[in-house]
Write a protein that holds these residues in place. Structure first.
Motif, PDB file in Angstrom:
ATOM      1  N   LEU A  98     -18.478  -5.874  -7.304  1.00  0.00           N
ATOM      2  CA  LEU A  98     -18.800  -6.387  -8.638  1.00  0.00           C
ATOM      3  C   LEU A  98     -18.835  -5.217  -9.609  1.00  0.00           C
ATOM      4  CD1 LEU A  98     -19.707  -8.856 -10.346  1.00  0.00           C
ATOM      5  CD2 LEU A  98     -22.065  -8.221  -9.799  1.00  0.00           C
ATOM      6  N   PHE A  99     -17.887  -5.206 -10.565  1.00  0.00           N
ATOM      7  CA  PHE A  99     -17.821  -4.151 -11.574  1.00  0.00           C
ATOM      8  C   PHE A  99     -17.837  -2.754 -10.932  1.00  0.00           C
ATOM      9  CE2 PHE A  99     -20.217  -7.661 -13.748  1.00  0.00           C
ATOM     10  CZ  PHE A  99     -19.124  -8.121 -14.481  1.00  0.00           C
ATOM     11  N   GLY A 100     -17.069  -2.624  -9.845  1.00  0.00           N
ATOM     12  CA  GLY A 100     -16.930  -1.309  -9.231  1.00  0.00           C
ATOM     13  C   GLY A 100     -18.029  -0.937  -8.274  1.00  0.00           C
ATOM     14  N   ASN A 101     -18.976  -1.837  -8.017  1.00  0.00           N
ATOM     15  CA  ASN A 101     -20.041  -1.550  -7.065  1.00  0.00           C
ATOM     16  C   ASN A 101     -20.013  -2.552  -5.919  1.00  0.00           C
ATOM     17  OD1 ASN A 101     -21.410   0.680  -8.343  1.00  0.00           O
ATOM     18  ND2 ASN A 101     -22.120  -0.775  -9.880  1.00  0.00           N
ATOM     19  N   ILE A 102     -20.317  -2.065  -4.710  1.00  0.00           N
ATOM     20  CA  ILE A 102     -20.475  -2.958  -3.580  1.00  0.00           C
ATOM     21  C   ILE A 102     -21.854  -3.605  -3.680  1.00  0.00           C
ATOM     22  CG2 ILE A 102     -20.743  -3.076  -1.083  1.00  0.00           C
ATOM     23  CD1 ILE A 102     -17.909  -2.720  -1.796  1.00  0.00           C
ATOM     24  N   VAL A 103     -21.887  -4.932  -3.628  1.00  0.00           N
ATOM     25  CA  VAL A 103     -23.138  -5.671  -3.803  1.00  0.00           C
ATOM     26  C   VAL A 103     -23.398  -6.509  -2.557  1.00  0.00           C
ATOM     27  CG1 VAL A 103     -24.330  -7.401  -5.180  1.00  0.00           C
ATOM     28  CG2 VAL A 103     -22.795  -5.776  -6.296  1.00  0.00           C
ATOM     29  N   PRO A 104     -24.611  -6.427  -1.985  1.00  0.00           N
ATOM     30  CA  PRO A 104     -24.967  -7.308  -0.873  1.00  0.00           C
ATOM     31  C   PRO A 104     -25.446  -8.644  -1.427  1.00  0.00           C
ATOM     32  CG  PRO A 104     -26.786  -5.841  -1.328  1.00  0.00           C
ATOM     33  CD  PRO A 104     -25.719  -5.516  -2.341  1.00  0.00           C
ATOM     34  N   TYR A 105     -25.127  -9.731  -0.733  1.00  0.00           N
ATOM     35  CA  TYR A 105     -25.525 -11.031  -1.258  1.00  0.00           C
ATOM     36  C   TYR A 105     -25.774 -11.983  -0.099  1.00  0.00           C
ATOM     37  CZ  TYR A 105     -25.755 -14.818  -4.665  1.00  0.00           C
ATOM     38  OH  TYR A 105     -26.195 -15.861  -5.465  1.00  0.00           O
ATOM     39  N   ILE A 106     -26.744 -12.826  -0.268  1.00  0.00           N
ATOM     40  CA  ILE A 106     -27.029 -13.870   0.717  1.00  0.00           C
ATOM     41  C   ILE A 106     -27.408 -15.132  -0.039  1.00  0.00           C
ATOM     42  CG2 ILE A 106     -29.424 -13.032   0.953  1.00  0.00           C
ATOM     43  CD1 ILE A 106     -29.329 -14.084   3.857  1.00  0.00           C
ATOM     44  N   PHE A 107     -26.870 -16.261   0.379  1.00  0.00           N
ATOM     45  CA  PHE A 107     -27.204 -17.495  -0.329  1.00  0.00           C
ATOM     46  C   PHE A 107     -27.365 -18.649   0.658  1.00  0.00           C
ATOM     47  CE2 PHE A 107     -22.592 -17.066  -0.330  1.00  0.00           C
ATOM     48  CZ  PHE A 107     -22.138 -18.307   0.078  1.00  0.00           C
ATOM     49  N   GLU A 108     -28.189 -19.588   0.230  1.00  0.00           N
ATOM     50  CA  GLU A 108     -28.481 -20.742   1.067  1.00  0.00           C
ATOM     51  C   GLU A 108     -27.300 -21.703   1.073  1.00  0.00           C
ATOM     52  OE1 GLU A 108     -31.421 -24.488   0.623  1.00  0.00           O
ATOM     53  OE2 GLU A 108     -32.408 -22.528   0.458  1.00  0.00           O
TER      54      GLU A 108
ATOM     55  N   LYS B  75     -32.808  -3.401  -8.843  1.00  0.00           N
ATOM     56  CA  LYS B  75     -31.758  -4.410  -8.841  1.00  0.00           C
ATOM     57  C   LYS B  75     -32.258  -5.656  -8.120  1.00  0.00           C
ATOM     58  CE  LYS B  75     -28.013  -1.019  -8.903  1.00  0.00           C
ATOM     59  NZ  LYS B  75     -26.847  -0.483  -8.233  1.00  0.00           N
ATOM     60  N   ASN B  76     -32.070  -6.814  -8.739  1.00  0.00           N
ATOM     61  CA  ASN B  76     -32.514  -8.063  -8.140  1.00  0.00           C
ATOM     62  C   ASN B  76     -31.315  -8.865  -7.663  1.00  0.00           C
ATOM     63  OD1 ASN B  76     -35.135  -7.497  -8.729  1.00  0.00           O
ATOM     64  ND2 ASN B  76     -35.188  -8.704 -10.607  1.00  0.00           N
ATOM     65  N   ILE B  77     -31.468  -9.500  -6.508  1.00  0.00           N
ATOM     66  CA  ILE B  77     -30.425 -10.390  -6.019  1.00  0.00           C
ATOM     67  C   ILE B  77     -31.085 -11.704  -5.645  1.00  0.00           C
ATOM     68  CG2 ILE B  77     -28.779 -10.805  -4.165  1.00  0.00           C
ATOM     69  CD1 ILE B  77     -28.127  -7.907  -4.182  1.00  0.00           C
ATOM     70  N   VAL B  78     -30.642 -12.799  -6.237  1.00  0.00           N
ATOM     71  CA  VAL B  78     -31.210 -14.105  -5.954  1.00  0.00           C
ATOM     72  C   VAL B  78     -30.766 -14.531  -4.561  1.00  0.00           C
ATOM     73  CG1 VAL B  78     -31.246 -16.535  -6.607  1.00  0.00           C
ATOM     74  CG2 VAL B  78     -31.269 -14.762  -8.376  1.00  0.00           C
ATOM     75  N   VAL B  79     -31.726 -14.931  -3.748  1.00  0.00           N
ATOM     76  CA  VAL B  79     -31.405 -15.365  -2.394  1.00  0.00           C
ATOM     77  C   VAL B  79     -31.252 -16.882  -2.346  1.00  0.00           C
ATOM     78  CG1 VAL B  79     -32.176 -15.404  -0.004  1.00  0.00           C
ATOM     79  CG2 VAL B  79     -32.544 -13.376  -1.385  1.00  0.00           C
ATOM     80  N   SER B  80     -32.263 -17.593  -2.794  1.00  0.00           N
ATOM     81  CA  SER B  80     -32.175 -19.050  -2.811  1.00  0.00           C
ATOM     82  C   SER B  80     -33.296 -19.592  -3.682  1.00  0.00           C
ATOM     83  CB  SER B  80     -32.298 -19.618  -1.390  1.00  0.00           C
ATOM     84  OG  SER B  80     -33.625 -19.499  -0.932  1.00  0.00           O
TER      85      SER B  80
ATOM     86  N   SER C  59     -33.017  -9.530   9.296  1.00  0.00           N
ATOM     87  CA  SER C  59     -31.634  -9.567   9.792  1.00  0.00           C
ATOM     88  C   SER C  59     -30.646  -9.147   8.711  1.00  0.00           C
ATOM     89  CB  SER C  59     -31.303 -10.981  10.283  1.00  0.00           C
ATOM     90  OG  SER C  59     -32.088 -11.325  11.409  1.00  0.00           O
ATOM     91  N   PHE C  60     -30.883  -9.609   7.486  1.00  0.00           N
ATOM     92  CA  PHE C  60     -30.010  -9.268   6.361  1.00  0.00           C
ATOM     93  C   PHE C  60     -29.950  -7.756   6.145  1.00  0.00           C
ATOM     94  CE2 PHE C  60     -29.500  -9.237   1.534  1.00  0.00           C
ATOM     95  CZ  PHE C  60     -28.132  -9.459   1.582  1.00  0.00           C
ATOM     96  N   GLY C  61     -31.060  -7.080   6.400  1.00  0.00           N
ATOM     97  CA  GLY C  61     -31.115  -5.642   6.202  1.00  0.00           C
ATOM     98  C   GLY C  61     -30.323  -4.847   7.210  1.00  0.00           C
TER      99      GLY C  61
END
Length: 334
Positions: free
Chosen positions: A237-247, A72-77, A88-90
């Protein structure tokens, strides 16, 4: 408007007849992240969710991403993110609040972060459910309900769930702050129960959690206008907990001292909006240090509102003093 909302929120503390209990009967649970479990009406299907991989890769469009197994990929910035921010995010913790009354149950999920010595900071409004939500769940508003709070820490292989105790909270109009405590010694016992059979992913997950609880995430109360910041948290998101970080960017210091009994003279504002579930999530500076805790968005979703970390640490320190006094009093009795 802020005054009306804040007064209403804190009035709920006295309207609801609640009793706090340890989550999961005081048990620490560690589960393999591969086990999938769907929980209806609860923003907490975490069994297939994993949070941290130190592996950072470039996606096809050139954006910096963190890969979350399995794939699974999550765009950070758009720009490279420092290793300090990744680390820290972890350490973020999912806060799960469950409301029970007889055979009825309802849960909320939000974000939290460790601040050291077993303490975790999150938003107070997580334990203040919407009256409409309670009524729809079949709760009797004139009867007592029980609230349990748990924290979930995720690694690439396991999810560790621990009961949390509320040891401190804001008492003024804008102090949307709750300090929770995890019993580090109990997590340590869980680790020791695994025996001396050599290293394992399960033991590593517990060790990472113990380290996060003991040390916390570094904090800084120094932030400049227009300084680059990173807003983080969890959402469904669609029934799943998603971690997210954005600039993001620190765009405004909002003066709130004119609000009666505000408790906080200035709030931090960042551009954009956040989703439900981000409440209690940390805002990082470029060094991965926490400068604020997000509690919500403006009505037009043009600004994210954050409580400065200085205000949070003051309530945390008061909670530590109170806890220390309680321990000393118990020793004197014995």
């Amino acid at each position: 408007m802020l005054k009306k909302i804040s007064v209403f929120v804190f009035a709920l503390l006295f309207i609801f007849n609640v009793n706090f209990l340890d989550a999961d009967g005081g048990q620490i649970v560690i589960a393999n992240a591969a086990n999938n479990q769907t929980v209806k009406n609860v923003l907490d299907p975490l069994r297939e969710f994993v949070i941290l991989s130190s592996e950072s890769q470039k996606s096809d469009n050139g954006k910096n991403v963190i890969r979350f197994p399995p794939g699974k990929n999550i765009v950070v910035s758009d720009n490279p993110v420092s290793k300090d921010i990744i680390e820290s995010f972890g350490k973020l913790i999912i806060i799960v609040v469950e409301f029970r009354q007889d055979n009825k149950a309802m849960s909320y999920a939000g974000s939290g972060f460790p601040i050291g010595k077993g303490l975790i900071s999150t938003a107070l409004h997580l334990i203040l459910p919407s009256e409409n939500d309670l009524i729809q769940a079949g709760f009797n508003m004139n009867s007592q309900m029980t609230i349990t709070i748990a924290g979930k820490f995720c690694t690439p292989t396991h999810t560790v769930a621990v009961p949390l105790e509320k040891v401190g909270q804001g008492s003024k109009a804008l102090e949307d702050i709750m300090i929770l405590k995890a019993d580090i010694s109990e997590v340590q016992k869980k680790f020791e129960e695994l025996g001396d059979n050599g290293p394992s992913a399960e033991k590593l997950s517990l060790l990472l959690f113990i380290q996060a609880l003991k040390e916390g995430i570094p904090v800084s109360d120094k932030i400049e206008l227009k300084e680059k910041s990173y807003v983080s948290g969890f959402f469904s998101l669609f029934g799943n907990i998603v971690p997210y970080i954005f600039e993001d960017q620190f765009t405004m210091e909002l003066f709130t001292g004119y609000i009666e009994d505000s408790g906080i003279d200035f709030m931090h504002c960042f551009r954009g909006g956040i989703e439900p579930g981000f409440s209690g999530g940390p805002v990082f500076n470029g060094e991965g240090k926490v400068t604020a805790m997000s509690i919500g968005s403006s009505l037009g979703r043009n600004f994210i509102v954050g409580i400065p970390i200085k205000e949070i640490m003051e309530i945390a320190e008061a909670a530590l003093e109170k806890d220390k006094k309680k321990e000393n009093d118990n020793k004197d009795k014995n």
